[in-house]
Design a protein around this motif. Structure first.
Motif, PDB file in Angstrom:
ATOM      1  N   ALA A  45      60.183  39.706  74.538  1.00 38.43           N
ATOM      2  CA  ALA A  45      58.983  40.490  74.237  1.00 38.43           C
ATOM      3  C   ALA A  45      58.707  40.357  72.752  1.00 38.43           C
ATOM      4  O   ALA A  45      59.628  40.454  71.934  1.00 38.43           O
ATOM      5  N   GLY A  88      57.032  50.811  78.068  1.00 40.91           N
ATOM      6  CA  GLY A  88      56.974  49.942  79.236  1.00 40.91           C
ATOM      7  C   GLY A  88      57.505  48.538  79.012  1.00 40.91           C
ATOM      8  O   GLY A  88      57.455  47.707  79.914  1.00 40.91           O
ATOM      9  N   THR A  91      60.623  47.786  81.198  1.00 44.68           N
ATOM     10  CA  THR A  91      60.181  47.659  82.588  1.00 44.68           C
ATOM     11  C   THR A  91      59.516  46.312  82.821  1.00 44.68           C
ATOM     12  O   THR A  91      59.783  45.640  83.826  1.00 44.68           O
ATOM     13  N   ASN A  92      58.660  45.899  81.896  1.00 48.41           N
ATOM     14  CA  ASN A  92      58.006  44.589  82.022  1.00 48.41           C
ATOM     15  C   ASN A  92      59.020  43.455  81.987  1.00 48.41           C
ATOM     16  O   ASN A  92      58.899  42.485  82.754  1.00 48.41           O
ATOM     17  N   ASN A  95      60.716  43.361  85.293  1.00 51.31           N
ATOM     18  CA  ASN A  95      59.810  42.786  86.296  1.00 51.31           C
ATOM     19  C   ASN A  95      59.752  41.270  86.198  1.00 51.31           C
ATOM     20  O   ASN A  95      59.688  40.574  87.222  1.00 51.31           O
ATOM     21  N   GLU A  96      59.788  40.729  84.993  1.00 56.49           N
ATOM     22  CA  GLU A  96      59.825  39.273  84.826  1.00 56.49           C
ATOM     23  C   GLU A  96      61.121  38.700  85.387  1.00 56.49           C
ATOM     24  O   GLU A  96      61.130  37.654  86.030  1.00 56.49           O
TER      25      GLU A  96
END
Length: 140
Positions: A45, A88, A91-92, A95-96
């Protein structure tokens, strides 16, 4: 890679929960060594200045000749800089990892978390992770 710096922050953070972890332990080239393995995946990120603010490292820990029916992916490291938490990002990243795991043929994702790291436990439970086993330790 900037992720080595984030891994060092993760180690320092985990040393608050496990007194056997050296808070000043420094990783220099961990991700460079594992980056090209097809069973590993690293998502990063970044902020608006393109600086790494978090990462998740996932890896397939099973093989076709092992005892497990389904392939398992291990989240082997997840860290988001403190000032970017509760937005978030973790969480992202998870999810990836989930998308990558499915594409890799895995049906299970596992992780390890320090039992006193309540914020991380809450995050994982909110995403749907369930406790599977307990790790026990005897200090001598």
């Amino acid at each position: 890679i900037e992720c080595n710096k984030l891994l060092n922050k993760l180690i320092e953070n985990e040393s608050k929960y496990d007194k056997n972890i050296k808070s000043n332990y420094i990783i220099n080239e961990y991700f460079e060594e594992i980056h090209n393995n097809k069973n590993n995946c690293l998502f990063i990120a970044k902020d608006n200045d393109n600086l790494a603010i978090g990462y998740i490292f996932c890896k397939i820990i099973t093989n076709d000749n092992g005892p497990y029916k389904n392939h398992i992916v291990l989240i082997d490291g997840l860290y988001v800089n403190e000032q970017y938490r509760h937005k978030g990002i973790a969480t992202n990243l998870i999810n990836e990892c989930k998308k990558w795991a499915k594409e890799a043929g895995a049906t299970i994702i596992e992780l390890n978390v320090m039992s006193e790291n309540i914020n991380a436990i809450n995050l994982y439970q909110n995403i749907g992770f369930k406790e599977l086993e307990k790790k026990m330790r005897l200090n001598l």
